[in-house]
Each structure stands twice: as structure tokens, then as C-alpha cells.
Design a protein around this motif. Structure first.
Motif, PDB file in Angstrom:
ATOM      1  N   LEU A 512       0.826  -1.206   0.000  1.00 22.20           N
ATOM      2  CA  LEU A 512       0.000   0.000   0.000  1.00 22.20           C
ATOM      3  C   LEU A 512       0.861   1.257   0.000  1.00 22.20           C
ATOM      4  O   LEU A 512       0.538   2.248  -0.663  1.00 22.20           O
ATOM      5  N   GLN A 513       1.954   1.236   0.751  1.00 25.03           N
ATOM      6  CA  GLN A 513       2.840   2.397   0.781  1.00 25.03           C
ATOM      7  C   GLN A 513       3.344   2.717  -0.624  1.00 25.03           C
ATOM      8  O   GLN A 513       3.241   3.862  -1.097  1.00 25.03           O
ATOM      9  N   LYS A 519       0.996   6.149  -7.187  1.00 23.25           N
ATOM     10  CA  LYS A 519      -0.258   6.478  -7.874  1.00 23.25           C
ATOM     11  C   LYS A 519      -0.581   7.960  -7.763  1.00 23.25           C
ATOM     12  O   LYS A 519      -1.012   8.588  -8.733  1.00 23.25           O
ATOM     13  N   LEU A 520      -0.386   8.529  -6.576  1.00 29.75           N
ATOM     14  CA  LEU A 520      -0.776   9.916  -6.337  1.00 29.75           C
ATOM     15  C   LEU A 520       0.396  10.880  -6.387  1.00 29.75           C
ATOM     16  O   LEU A 520       0.205  12.099  -6.268  1.00 29.75           O
ATOM     17  N   GLY A 521       1.612  10.364  -6.524  1.00 34.70           N
ATOM     18  CA  GLY A 521       2.777  11.235  -6.525  1.00 34.70           C
ATOM     19  C   GLY A 521       3.000  11.915  -5.188  1.00 34.70           C
ATOM     20  O   GLY A 521       3.524  13.031  -5.131  1.00 34.70           O
ATOM     21  N   ARG A 522       2.607  11.263  -4.097  1.00 35.86           N
ATOM     22  CA  ARG A 522       2.766  11.847  -2.764  1.00 35.86           C
ATOM     23  C   ARG A 522       4.176  11.593  -2.226  1.00 35.86           C
ATOM     24  O   ARG A 522       4.822  10.602  -2.595  1.00 35.86           O
ATOM     25  N   PRO A 523       4.646  12.453  -1.328  1.00 37.12           N
ATOM     26  CA  PRO A 523       5.942  12.192  -0.680  1.00 37.12           C
ATOM     27  C   PRO A 523       5.885  10.892   0.124  1.00 37.12           C
ATOM     28  O   PRO A 523       4.836  10.506   0.649  1.00 37.12           O
ATOM     29  N   HIS A 524       7.025  10.246   0.217  1.00 38.03           N
ATOM     30  CA  HIS A 524       7.153   8.976   0.944  1.00 38.03           C
ATOM     31  C   HIS A 524       7.642   9.274   2.355  1.00 38.03           C
ATOM     32  O   HIS A 524       8.811   9.616   2.553  1.00 38.03           O
ATOM     33  N   TYR A 525       6.749   9.167   3.340  1.00 32.40           N
ATOM     34  CA  TYR A 525       7.158   9.398   4.732  1.00 32.40           C
ATOM     35  C   TYR A 525       7.871   8.175   5.303  1.00 32.40           C
ATOM     36  O   TYR A 525       8.857   8.307   6.028  1.00 32.40           O
ATOM     37  N   GLY A 526       7.373   6.966   4.996  1.00 31.44           N
ATOM     38  CA  GLY A 526       8.071   5.776   5.453  1.00 31.44           C
ATOM     39  C   GLY A 526       7.149   4.664   5.888  1.00 31.44           C
ATOM     40  O   GLY A 526       5.943   4.840   6.068  1.00 31.44           O
ATOM     41  N   VAL A 527       7.736   3.481   6.038  1.00 32.62           N
ATOM     42  CA  VAL A 527       7.051   2.300   6.558  1.00 32.62           C
ATOM     43  C   VAL A 527       7.671   1.980   7.912  1.00 32.62           C
ATOM     44  O   VAL A 527       8.887   1.850   8.034  1.00 32.62           O
ATOM     45  N   PHE A 528       6.828   1.859   8.934  1.00 35.45           N
ATOM     46  CA  PHE A 528       7.305   1.710  10.303  1.00 35.45           C
ATOM     47  C   PHE A 528       6.720   0.472  10.958  1.00 35.45           C
ATOM     48  O   PHE A 528       5.507   0.237  10.886  1.00 35.45           O
ATOM     49  N   TRP A 529       7.588  -0.316  11.589  1.00 37.30           N
ATOM     50  CA  TRP A 529       7.090  -1.298  12.564  1.00 37.30           C
ATOM     51  C   TRP A 529       6.745  -0.497  13.808  1.00 37.30           C
ATOM     52  O   TRP A 529       7.572   0.262  14.312  1.00 37.30           O
ATOM     53  N   ASN A 530       5.521  -0.647  14.303  1.00 37.35           N
ATOM     54  CA  ASN A 530       5.108   0.186  15.431  1.00 37.35           C
ATOM     55  C   ASN A 530       4.077  -0.554  16.267  1.00 37.35           C
ATOM     56  O   ASN A 530       3.125  -1.136  15.745  1.00 37.35           O
TER      57      ASN A 530
END
Length: 584
Positions: A512-513, A519-530
Motif C-alpha cells: 500500500l505504501q 499512484k498519487l505522486g505523494r511524498p514517501h514518509y516511510g514504513v514503520f514497525w510500530n
């Protein structure tokens, strides 16, 4: 996400449903007299786009709509800020706190610095440590029963950042002065009630004595208490407070020997800690030990249940990895000769091994990498592990999600407002708007969608987790919008982020990230184990999505834009669909 911003509106309140008669300068965060130990803080607010906004006479950057979130350094004590736009002016005071304990003045211990600060219990021969903060060059000691232990000045050590620092990329330790930090340890060989330690400080010929606040007890190895978990899932941790990491929850009925205490926390024989409020002591019970012989299974329509008959319910832990799930039983010795497991839609093979005395590990080798959830419970003394089968997926391209159930969780609600944008618009409201749009997109694709809330009402985290457990969806998605800790760079930090906890949710999170960002050209903040309440449910792959930053002036304009909200909902729905296609 978390409510990192206290909502305080100064001036006129601007919301999506209110039209202002006059222009207004608004500062949402921080409120005056706000206190923080951060070294800087950002100001979140808005003003009409014409003219400049000045903070302490310095012009600041703003978005096209007039929103702002500049950061300013803080000093210890009072920090005065004047925010001005045209003829409007707001005065805000921020109080900088010292993160390090203050050294006492004169012959005294620093307030609340004596440890142990709560009652503790330990095993005979186990190390017990004491600490105090006192003026430099003092002689410090502690007397316990008839023993005196010298507390010596400690060398400099690193101070670790909080877990939130990982969200700002500033998670490096920094050196902390050890001036005034005195420590010492001892061990007591026999069981005894030692009472409270007496701390003594001598400086410049003057001596004071102060009693510690926590009593110390040495337990008898032959009379250790036995606890039983009384809640559905007891929270096991790596240490005696909620600051410590979670381990596999202990099913109701689990029994374990108590080998130590610290305040209201109990240390169990396999190493985990649990709050005593989630247990009861079983009078006269001997330390739980069990053997295990046969292991059985039963295949249900939607799950395979593996049955472990035991003499007593013992602690367990679960570890997932790609195409395996391992279950470890503690205080258990194997006498296993026979395990029946026919050809199964999920499990390829079940292996077991006595890894250590009193520790048996069962490893399920699975046919596919994607796991769809599990549940763990005790039926009397029999442990039951339910492994969920893959969901049924539609055959047509347009209805791929037919019969595919999704729990959709709009974050926050009611009194839990979440983060705030620069206008005072609340995260809970935009979460609900986007969640409803996402629900409609998923239903178009054939999915069955269960919402944890459909209006502005408060739903507790426990209730949200219970919905996932009861509904047993194929996946669970929690919708949020992000903000930052006080010292975050709100002007520069933006983007789409994804959070997961169990390995069964990792594939969905990564997919999904990448899909939404591209798809939307959004900035990538990150994928976090949380370790979040809405990523922890094990009954289904569960992820939490942060769709953008309420605290970023430019991204906030996208967050509240109805057309952008529709695009976001459609992209997430299509991303879920494509992920399902990839793993079916």
C-alpha cells in the motif's frame, strides 16, 4: 495518529462549516504557558494570505492559503513569542523544561531521586541496585538491614531518545552528564523482609539520612507464589512498566511462578513482566510444570485449530516469519511421539523441538508466505491455536473483493480529536470523511466493509480491537492523519506513511505504501514497525495508514481538499485490490 497537538484556538475559530466575517490570525499550537523539554517547537496556525505573519518580528513562510508551521529554538525557562498579522497580535509563552534532573542545593538528595522508588522483591543472590542524585564530591551510602553499601559517582553515559524520535529521524543518543549520579549494588543470599533502605549523605562535615520509599523483600525459592491471568489477554512485557516492549499476550488462565515484584508488576518465571491487576495469586499452588504428549488438530471451514493438551496452562509466545509460525511453550517437557496432521489448506508440515529444559517449540511450515491471522486461547488446560485459512476471493476482475471482509477504522472520534490542522480542523473529522469515501470504493469492488464508527463518537481502542477480533475480517485498515512531536520540522515533514506490527501485515503495508505514493505522486514518509493498538490485533493482517500531515501547511491543503480526498480513497481501494490479486 496520536494527539500530539493540544488544540487551542486564539482569535476566531475557522472550520470547514464556518465562514469568518472578518480576517483572523489563529495559532492552534502551542497554547500559552505550554511546557516542553524539547529544544525547539513549531507554531501551527493560519492567517489570511495577504500580508506577512511575523513571529518575534521575523517574517515566516506560509502556504498559498496562509497556513504556517515554523520552528523556533527554546531556552530553559520562559520563552516569549509575539505573533503578528497586520493589526492582530497574539502573545504566547512557552516554558522550556530541563530534561535532566536538577542537582540539589546544599546537603540534600535531589527530589524523588532515591531508587528503588517502589516496593521490590527479588530472588536470593540476585543483584539489587540503589541510586541517588546528590551534590558532587559527597560521600553517599545506603544501609540495608545490617549491611552498608557505598554509592559511588558514575561515569558519563549516553541518554537515549524517546521512541517518537524515530518519527523525526533524530533518534541518536547524546552524552548525558553524570555529575551527581551515585549508584551501588549488593546481593542478599537468604529470604528476608529487609524493609526500607536508609540513604546517607555526608558533605562538608554535615550528614543527613533519608529513608527510601520502597521496601525490599528477598523471596523464598521454596515458597514462590503462583499467578493466574484473569483477563482475556494478559499484557506481557520485557520490564516492569508500560515503557517496556510488549511480548506475546498471555491467554486467560495462564499460570506462572512469580520470581520478582516491582511495584504493581510481577516478574514471571519465563522472564516476562505482567501487571498484577491482570492476575490473581493461587494460594498453595506449586510452580506450574507440564508435559505434552500428543498434538491434535481439527479443520474448520475458515481455520485450522491445533490442540495442545497440557496438565496446566503455561506461558506461550508466538513468532511469525515468512512461511512459518512458531509457538513456544514454557515450563513444558515433551513426551511427544505422535502428531496427526493430514493434508491441510494452510499447513505444509509441523515440526517440534525441545529447545531448552522446560521449553518446547512447535514450528508450522506453511504452504504460502501470506498469513491471514491467528488466535490463541486456553480451553481448560488445553491450548488451542487457530490459524485462519486464506479468505475466499472473487473470480471476476470487477468484483475481485467479493466476499472479502474488511474492518475499516476511522481513527479517533468524540473527545479523542487526534491532531489538529492550522485552521483548527480536527483529524477525527477528516479521518471519518476519507474512511466513508474508502468504504464506498471498496463496496464498489465487492468488499464487505465493517466500520468501527460511522459518526463522531468515541470508540475506545479496546473496543476497536474487539471489533477486529469478533468480525475476523480478511484485513483491517485504520485511517489516520499525522502530526509531529514538539521538536519535529513541521514545515518540511510531509508524506504518506504506513505502520505494521505482526509480520503477517508487512506485505500489505509495503504494497500500500508503494502503490499510493506512486499512484498519487505523494511524498514517501516511510514504513514503520510500530506497537500501536490498531496494528496489534493478530486475528487479521492489520495496518494503520497516515494519509498526510495535519501539521504541514502545504499538505494540509491537500488533506482537506474534497477532490484530493476522493483520489486518496480510490488509490487505497485500488491498492488493496491489487495486493489481494498479488497474494491470492
Amino acid at each position: 495518529m496520536k494527539n500530539l497537538l493540544g488544540l487551542v484556538i486564539l482569535g476566531c475559530i475557522l472550520t470547514s462549516s464556518v465562514t469568518l466575517a472578518e480576517p483572523s490570525l489563529i495559532v492552534v499550537f502551542p497554547q500559552t504557558n505550554y511546557q516542553t523539554s524539547a529544544q525547539k517547537i513549531f507554531f501551527l496556525g493560519t492567517a489570511p494570505p495577504d500580508g506577512q505573519v511575523l513571529i518575534n518580528s521575523k517574517p515566516i513562510n506560509r502556504s498559498k492559503a496562509g497556513h504556517f508551521s515554523p520552528s523556533f529554538p527554546l531556552q530553559l525557562g520562559e520563552n516569549l513569542f509575539t505573533v503578528r498579522h497586520q493589526n492582530q497580535e497574539l502573545k504566547i509563552k512557552v516554558i522550556g523544561l530541563n530534561a535532566s534532573p536538577e542537582l540539589p542545593q546544599g546537603v540534600a538528595f535531589a527530589k524523588d531521586s532515591l531508587t528503588p522508588a517502589v516496593d521490590i522483591a527479588r530472588l536470593p543472590g540476585e543483584v539489587i541496585c540503589f541510586s541517588a542524585i546528590a551534590p558532587p564530591n559527597a560521600n553517599v551510602s545506603v544501609t540495608l538491614a545490617n549491611q552498608t553499601i557505598a554509592l559511588l559517582p558514575q561515569p558519563q553515559q549516553a541518554q537515549l531518545p524517546s521512541n517518537l524520535a524515530a518519527l523525526t529521524g533524530q533518534n541518536q543518543p547524546h552524552a548525558q552528564s553524570s555529575v551527581g549520579n551515585y549508584q551501588g549494588c549488593t546481593a542478599v543470599a537468604t529470604a528476608a523482609d529487609l524493609g526500607k533502605p536508609q540513604f546517607q549523605l555526608t558533605l562538608d562535615g554535615k550528614t543527613i539520612t533519608q529513608s527510601g520509599s520502597g521496601k525490599i523483600e528477598i523471596l523464598s525459592r521454596s515458597q514462590l507464589p503462583v499467578s493466574e491471568v484473569t483477563v482475556e489477554l494478559g499484557v506481557a512485557r520485557t520490564g516492569p512498566s508500560t515503557d517496556y516492549s510488549r511480548l506475546t499476550p498471555l491467554p486467560k488462565g495462564t499460570r506462572a511462578t512469580v520470581t520478582g515484584r516491582e511495584g504493581e508488576w510481577l516478574r514471571l518465571d519465563y522472564g516476562a513482566w505482567i501487571n498484577s491487576k491482570e492476575t490473581r495469586i493461587l494460594p498453595g499452588a506449586v510452580p506450574p510444570q507440564t508435559i505434552i504428549r500428543s498434538v491434535g488438530y481439527r479443520q474448520l471451514p475458515s481455520a485450522t485449530e491445533i490442540v495442545f493438551p497440557l496438565q496446566v496452562p503455561v506461558p506461550v509466545s508466538v513468532q511469525q516469519s515468512e512461511q512459518t509460525l512458531a509457538l513456544t511453550l514454557y515450563n513444558t517437557t515433551a513426551q511427544t511421539d505422535i502428531i496427526r496432521l493430514d493434508d491441510n489448506p494452510l499447513i505444509n508440515r509441523l515440526d517440534w523441538q525441545q529447545e531448552a529444559p522446560g521449553q518446547v517449540k512447535y514450528t508450522f511450515n506453511l504452504k504460502k508466505a501470506q498469513q491471514w491471522g491467528y488466535k490463541l486461547r486456553y480451553d481448560g488446560t488445553t491450548l488451542v491455536l487457530a490459524l485462519r485459512h486464506p479468505p475466499k476471493i472473487g473470480n471476476t476482475r470487477r468484483k475481485l473483493l467479493a466476499n472479502f471482509k474488511i474492518v475499516l477504522d476511522p481513527g479517533h472520534g468524540g473527545k479523542e480529536s487526534g491532531a489538529s490542522g492550522p485552521t483548527g480542523y480536527l483529524e477525527k473529522d477528516v479521518n471519518l470523511v476519507v474512511s466513508k469515501l474508502l468504504r464506498d470504493e471498496l463496496v464498489k469492488r465487492g468488499a464487505t466493509v465493517v466500520m468501527t464508527r460511522e459518526d463522531d463518537k468515541e470508540v475506545s481502542l479496546v473496543e476497536r480491537q474487539a471489533i477486529i477480533s469478533q468480525e475476523e475480517p480478511a484485513i483491517a485498515i485504520s485511517i489516520h492523519h499525522n502530526s509531529l512531536p514538539d521538536n519535529g520540522d513541521a514545515e518540511k515533514t510531509k508524506g504518506f506513511g504506513t505502520f505494521w506490527y505482526h509480520p503477517q501485515a508487512h506485505s500489505l503495508a509495503i504494497f500500500l505504501q508503494n502503490y499510493v505514493v506512486k499512484k498519487l505522486g505523494r511524498p514517501h514518509y516511510g514504513v514503520f514497525w510500530n506497537n500501536l493498538a490498531l496494528t496489534r490485533p493478530a486475528a487479521a493482517p492489520s495496518v494503520l495508514l497516515e494519509l498526510g500531515f495535519m501539521s504541514n501547511p502545504d499538505e494540509f491543503e491537500q488533506v482537506v481538499n474534497p477532490e484530493e480526498q476522493k483520489k486518496m480513497a480510490k488509490a487505497i481501494a485500488q491498492g488493496i485490490t491489487e495486493w489481494v490479486r498479488s497474494v491470492r
